[in-house]
Every structure is written in structure tokens, then in C-alpha cells.
Design a protein around this motif. Structure first.
Motif, PDB file in Angstrom:
ATOM      1  N   LYS A 108      -0.989   5.181  -4.113  1.00 58.62           N
ATOM      2  CA  LYS A 108      -1.046   4.569  -5.435  1.00 58.62           C
ATOM      3  C   LYS A 108       0.082   5.141  -6.283  1.00 58.62           C
ATOM      4  CE  LYS A 108      -5.975   3.919  -5.272  1.00 58.62           C
ATOM      5  NZ  LYS A 108      -7.177   4.676  -5.279  1.00 58.62           N
ATOM      6  N   VAL A 109       0.345   4.507  -7.414  1.00 60.55           N
ATOM      7  CA  VAL A 109       1.358   5.008  -8.337  1.00 60.55           C
ATOM      8  C   VAL A 109       0.955   6.418  -8.772  1.00 60.55           C
ATOM      9  CG1 VAL A 109       2.423   4.682 -10.603  1.00 60.55           C
ATOM     10  CG2 VAL A 109       2.002   2.714  -9.125  1.00 60.55           C
ATOM     11  N   GLY A 110       1.905   7.327  -8.714  1.00 61.91           N
ATOM     12  CA  GLY A 110       1.650   8.718  -9.077  1.00 61.91           C
ATOM     13  C   GLY A 110       1.354   9.614  -7.887  1.00 61.91           C
ATOM     14  N   ASP A 111       1.052   9.030  -6.731  1.00 66.39           N
ATOM     15  CA  ASP A 111       0.784   9.814  -5.522  1.00 66.39           C
ATOM     16  C   ASP A 111       2.077  10.400  -4.963  1.00 66.39           C
ATOM     17  OD1 ASP A 111      -1.869   9.151  -5.718  1.00 66.39           O
ATOM     18  OD2 ASP A 111      -1.887   7.805  -3.980  1.00 66.39           O
ATOM     19  N   HIS A 112       1.959  11.572  -4.357  1.00 64.85           N
ATOM     20  CA  HIS A 112       3.106  12.187  -3.683  1.00 64.85           C
ATOM     21  C   HIS A 112       3.134  11.687  -2.241  1.00 64.85           C
ATOM     22  CE1 HIS A 112       5.648  15.250  -1.795  1.00 64.85           C
ATOM     23  NE2 HIS A 112       6.223  15.307  -2.978  1.00 64.85           N
ATOM     24  N   VAL A 113       4.319  11.461  -1.725  1.00 73.24           N
ATOM     25  CA  VAL A 113       4.492  10.959  -0.369  1.00 73.24           C
ATOM     26  C   VAL A 113       5.554  11.795   0.344  1.00 73.24           C
ATOM     27  CG1 VAL A 113       6.199   9.196  -0.999  1.00 73.24           C
ATOM     28  CG2 VAL A 113       4.775   8.843   0.989  1.00 73.24           C
ATOM     29  N   GLN A 114       5.343  12.038   1.616  1.00 74.16           N
ATOM     30  CA  GLN A 114       6.310  12.755   2.436  1.00 74.16           C
ATOM     31  C   GLN A 114       7.185  11.752   3.183  1.00 74.16           C
ATOM     32  OE1 GLN A 114       6.814  16.084   2.618  1.00 74.16           O
ATOM     33  NE2 GLN A 114       5.228  16.359   1.075  1.00 74.16           N
ATOM     34  N   LYS A 115       8.411  12.139   3.491  1.00 72.51           N
ATOM     35  CA  LYS A 115       9.300  11.283   4.275  1.00 72.51           C
ATOM     36  C   LYS A 115       8.639  10.999   5.623  1.00 72.51           C
ATOM     37  CE  LYS A 115      13.944  10.810   6.063  1.00 72.51           C
ATOM     38  NZ  LYS A 115      15.290  11.347   6.116  1.00 72.51           N
ATOM     39  N   GLY A 116       8.592   9.716   5.993  1.00 70.74           N
ATOM     40  CA  GLY A 116       8.003   9.313   7.255  1.00 70.74           C
ATOM     41  C   GLY A 116       6.516   9.001   7.182  1.00 70.74           C
ATOM     42  N   GLU A 117       5.904   9.188   6.029  1.00 68.67           N
ATOM     43  CA  GLU A 117       4.479   8.901   5.857  1.00 68.67           C
ATOM     44  C   GLU A 117       4.270   7.398   5.666  1.00 68.67           C
ATOM     45  OE1 GLU A 117       0.834  10.486   2.991  1.00 68.67           O
ATOM     46  OE2 GLU A 117       2.845  11.276   2.723  1.00 68.67           O
ATOM     47  N   VAL A 118       3.225   6.842   6.272  1.00 66.26           N
ATOM     48  CA  VAL A 118       2.933   5.408   6.165  1.00 66.26           C
ATOM     49  C   VAL A 118       2.503   5.092   4.739  1.00 66.26           C
ATOM     50  CG1 VAL A 118       1.477   3.523   6.976  1.00 66.26           C
ATOM     51  CG2 VAL A 118       2.271   5.251   8.590  1.00 66.26           C
ATOM     52  N   VAL A 119       3.159   4.074   4.129  1.00 65.58           N
ATOM     53  CA  VAL A 119       2.817   3.661   2.760  1.00 65.58           C
ATOM     54  C   VAL A 119       2.202   2.267   2.717  1.00 65.58           C
ATOM     55  CG1 VAL A 119       4.462   5.194   1.621  1.00 65.58           C
ATOM     56  CG2 VAL A 119       5.206   2.931   2.349  1.00 65.58           C
ATOM     57  N   CYS A 120       2.404   1.465   3.777  1.00 58.89           N
ATOM     58  CA  CYS A 120       1.802   0.131   3.866  1.00 58.89           C
ATOM     59  C   CYS A 120       2.051  -0.434   5.262  1.00 58.89           C
ATOM     60  CB  CYS A 120       2.356  -0.807   2.791  1.00 58.89           C
ATOM     61  SG  CYS A 120       4.113  -1.138   2.889  1.00 58.89           S
ATOM     62  N   LEU A 121       1.523  -1.627   5.490  1.00 57.21           N
ATOM     63  CA  LEU A 121       1.727  -2.346   6.747  1.00 57.21           C
ATOM     64  C   LEU A 121       2.321  -3.712   6.440  1.00 57.21           C
ATOM     65  CD1 LEU A 121      -1.769  -1.837   8.440  1.00 57.21           C
ATOM     66  CD2 LEU A 121       0.328  -0.640   9.027  1.00 57.21           C
ATOM     67  N   ILE A 122       3.077  -4.254   7.391  1.00 54.26           N
ATOM     68  CA  ILE A 122       3.522  -5.642   7.287  1.00 54.26           C
ATOM     69  C   ILE A 122       3.128  -6.337   8.584  1.00 54.26           C
ATOM     70  CG2 ILE A 122       5.479  -7.228   7.140  1.00 54.26           C
ATOM     71  CD1 ILE A 122       6.855  -5.284   5.307  1.00 54.26           C
ATOM     72  N   GLU A 123       2.419  -7.452   8.421  1.00 54.38           N
ATOM     73  CA  GLU A 123       2.011  -8.252   9.567  1.00 54.38           C
ATOM     74  C   GLU A 123       2.988  -9.403   9.731  1.00 54.38           C
ATOM     75  OE1 GLU A 123      -1.619 -11.136  11.129  1.00 54.38           O
ATOM     76  OE2 GLU A 123      -1.721 -10.277   9.129  1.00 54.38           O
ATOM     77  N   ALA A 124       3.519  -9.516  10.926  1.00 52.88           N
ATOM     78  CA  ALA A 124       4.416 -10.619  11.258  1.00 52.88           C
ATOM     79  C   ALA A 124       4.077 -11.076  12.674  1.00 52.88           C
ATOM     80  CB  ALA A 124       5.874 -10.182  11.173  1.00 52.88           C
ATOM     81  N   MET A 125       3.726 -12.333  12.815  1.00 57.98           N
ATOM     82  CA  MET A 125       3.394 -12.918  14.116  1.00 57.98           C
ATOM     83  C   MET A 125       2.304 -12.116  14.830  1.00 57.98           C
ATOM     84  SD  MET A 125       7.265 -14.129  15.177  1.00 57.98           S
ATOM     85  CE  MET A 125       6.870 -14.111  16.868  1.00 57.98           C
ATOM     86  N   LYS A 126       1.249 -11.797  14.099  1.00 58.14           N
ATOM     87  CA  LYS A 126       0.074 -11.081  14.630  1.00 58.14           C
ATOM     88  C   LYS A 126       0.376  -9.634  15.042  1.00 58.14           C
ATOM     89  CE  LYS A 126      -2.483 -14.929  14.861  1.00 58.14           C
ATOM     90  NZ  LYS A 126      -3.497 -15.237  13.942  1.00 58.14           N
ATOM     91  N   MET A 127       1.544  -9.134  14.680  1.00 60.36           N
ATOM     92  CA  MET A 127       1.915  -7.745  14.982  1.00 60.36           C
ATOM     93  C   MET A 127       1.933  -6.954  13.671  1.00 60.36           C
ATOM     94  SD  MET A 127       2.605  -7.515  18.268  1.00 60.36           S
ATOM     95  CE  MET A 127       3.587  -6.062  18.385  1.00 60.36           C
ATOM     96  N   MET A 128       1.314  -5.777  13.683  1.00 62.93           N
ATOM     97  CA  MET A 128       1.278  -4.901  12.512  1.00 62.93           C
ATOM     98  C   MET A 128       2.379  -3.854  12.628  1.00 62.93           C
ATOM     99  SD  MET A 128      -1.043  -5.866  10.484  1.00 62.93           S
ATOM    100  CE  MET A 128      -2.694  -6.426  10.241  1.00 62.93           C
ATOM    101  N   THR A 129       3.212  -3.775  11.606  1.00 63.15           N
ATOM    102  CA  THR A 129       4.291  -2.800  11.585  1.00 63.15           C
ATOM    103  C   THR A 129       4.037  -1.813  10.456  1.00 63.15           C
ATOM    104  OG1 THR A 129       5.842  -4.467  12.382  1.00 63.15           O
ATOM    105  CG2 THR A 129       6.794  -2.495  11.364  1.00 63.15           C
ATOM    106  N   GLU A 130       3.996  -0.528  10.782  1.00 62.87           N
ATOM    107  CA  GLU A 130       3.818   0.497   9.760  1.00 62.87           C
ATOM    108  C   GLU A 130       5.123   0.661   8.993  1.00 62.87           C
ATOM    109  OE1 GLU A 130       2.652   4.003  11.931  1.00 62.87           O
ATOM    110  OE2 GLU A 130       0.530   3.503  11.701  1.00 62.87           O
ATOM    111  N   ILE A 131       5.017   0.668   7.668  1.00 64.17           N
ATOM    112  CA  ILE A 131       6.185   0.898   6.824  1.00 64.17           C
ATOM    113  C   ILE A 131       6.079   2.331   6.323  1.00 64.17           C
ATOM    114  CG2 ILE A 131       7.507   0.112   4.829  1.00 64.17           C
ATOM    115  CD1 ILE A 131       7.113  -1.946   7.214  1.00 64.17           C
ATOM    116  N   LYS A 132       7.105   3.117   6.610  1.00 69.60           N
ATOM    117  CA  LYS A 132       7.079   4.540   6.285  1.00 69.60           C
ATOM    118  C   LYS A 132       8.023   4.844   5.132  1.00 69.60           C
ATOM    119  CE  LYS A 132       5.738   5.624  10.953  1.00 69.60           C
ATOM    120  NZ  LYS A 132       6.021   6.296  12.193  1.00 69.60           N
TER     121      LYS A 132
END
Length: 162
Positions: A108-132
Motif C-alpha cells: 500500500k502507499v507508505g509501505d516500505h519495499v525491498q528491491k526484488g520484492e513482489v508488488v503485484c501480478l499481471i495476468e496475460a493469456m492465463k499466465m500470472m507474472t510477478e511484478i517485482k
């Protein structure tokens, strides 16, 4: 429709109470929207070189927000944005901000995140891709909604690096 006619139309709309005008004509389409002039430019579409020329010539005719005095708070916001890093969509698809509907959001806004940490997913053609995350820092903005369709290279969120 010739460029001079488009300029005259813009001038007349600018002086009137009309907020939005959409015009279809043979060989093109014009959309004029005064509600937020900085974000809604005149759009001219058509066929061939004429439409490209009209679009190129019509865009500079609009007044822009940069012609006005910029408040101090806006200058500060611009400086903050200059120091941010954007996490961008690597592909076209549907973005998911949480791992499943019954689980909390990744970040969420204000949260700390580390480089390489998953922040969301994108689904394309029934495949889930982790966005880091591309860098470590604090999330300042989430620019998309859950289950929104995103384009390639569209900014998803901004991070102020540590």
C-alpha cells in the motif's frame, strides 16, 4: 477540414460555454474537451497525411498549464516526483494488487519495499507474472486499480528510493 477551420473552431469553442465537442466528418474526427485542458488535448484523426499534419499543427495551438504561474506546492511536488522510481508493466494484461480476492494487497502507499520484492501480478493469456520492485524504498503512489487492464511500459507505482 482545413487547419484554419480547426483553429477557428477551437477559438469559438474557447470563447463559448461549451465544455466538450466531438465532431465526426468525412476523413476524420475531432474531440475538444475544455474540462481539464492540460490533460485533454485536441485530438484530430483521419486518413493519410492530412490527419497527421492536422494533429501536428493543432497541438501547439492549445494553451498549456506551463503558461500559468506554478504555485510553490506544485514545484515541490515536481521535485519529489523527480526523485522517484517507477515500477512499470513489462507486458500487457490485467494487474492484480493482491494475491487472491480474500488476501490483503501486496503493498500500500507508505509501505516500505525491498528491491526484488513482489508488488503485484499481471495476468496475460492465463499466465500470472510477478511484478517485482526495481529498487528499495517507500511506495508513494499506486497508479492503477486492482483488476485494471494495463499497457506495456505503463507506470504501475512510484517509489522514493532509500
Amino acid at each position: 477540414m482545413k487547419f484554419a477551420e480547426i483553429q477557428e473552431l477551437i477559438a469559438q469553442i474557447d470563447q463559448s460555454e461549451i465544455q466538450k465537442l466531438e465532431l465526426d466528418f468525412e476523413g476524420g474526427h475531432i474531440l475538444i474537451d475544455k474540462r481539464d485542458i492540460a490533460d485533454q488535448p485536441v485530438q484530430v484523426t483521419g486518413t493519410g497525411e492530412e490527419a497527421a499534419k492536422q494533429q501536428e499543427q493543432a497541438s501547439p495551438a492549445l494553451p498549456t498549464a506551463s503558461a500559468k504561474a506554478v504555485p510553490e506546492s506544485a514545484k515541490q511536488a515536481t521535485e519529489v516526483k523527480a526523485n522517484t522510481v517507477q515500477v512499470k508493466a513489462p507486458l500487457v494484461g490485467i494487474v492484480y494488487l493482491q494475491p487472491s480476492p480474500d488476501k490483503p494487497q501486496y503493498k500500500k502507499v507508505g509501505d516500505h519495499v525491498q528491491k526484488g520484492e513482489v508488488v503485484c501480478l499481471i495476468e496475460a493469456m492465463k499466465m500470472m507474472t510477478e511484478i517485482k520492485s526495481t529498487s528499495s524504498g517507500t511506495i508513494t503512489e499506486i497508479l492503477v486499480a486492482n483488476e485494471e487492464v494495463v499497457e506495456y511500459d505503463q507506470p504501475l507505482m512510484t517509489i522514493i528510493p532509500d
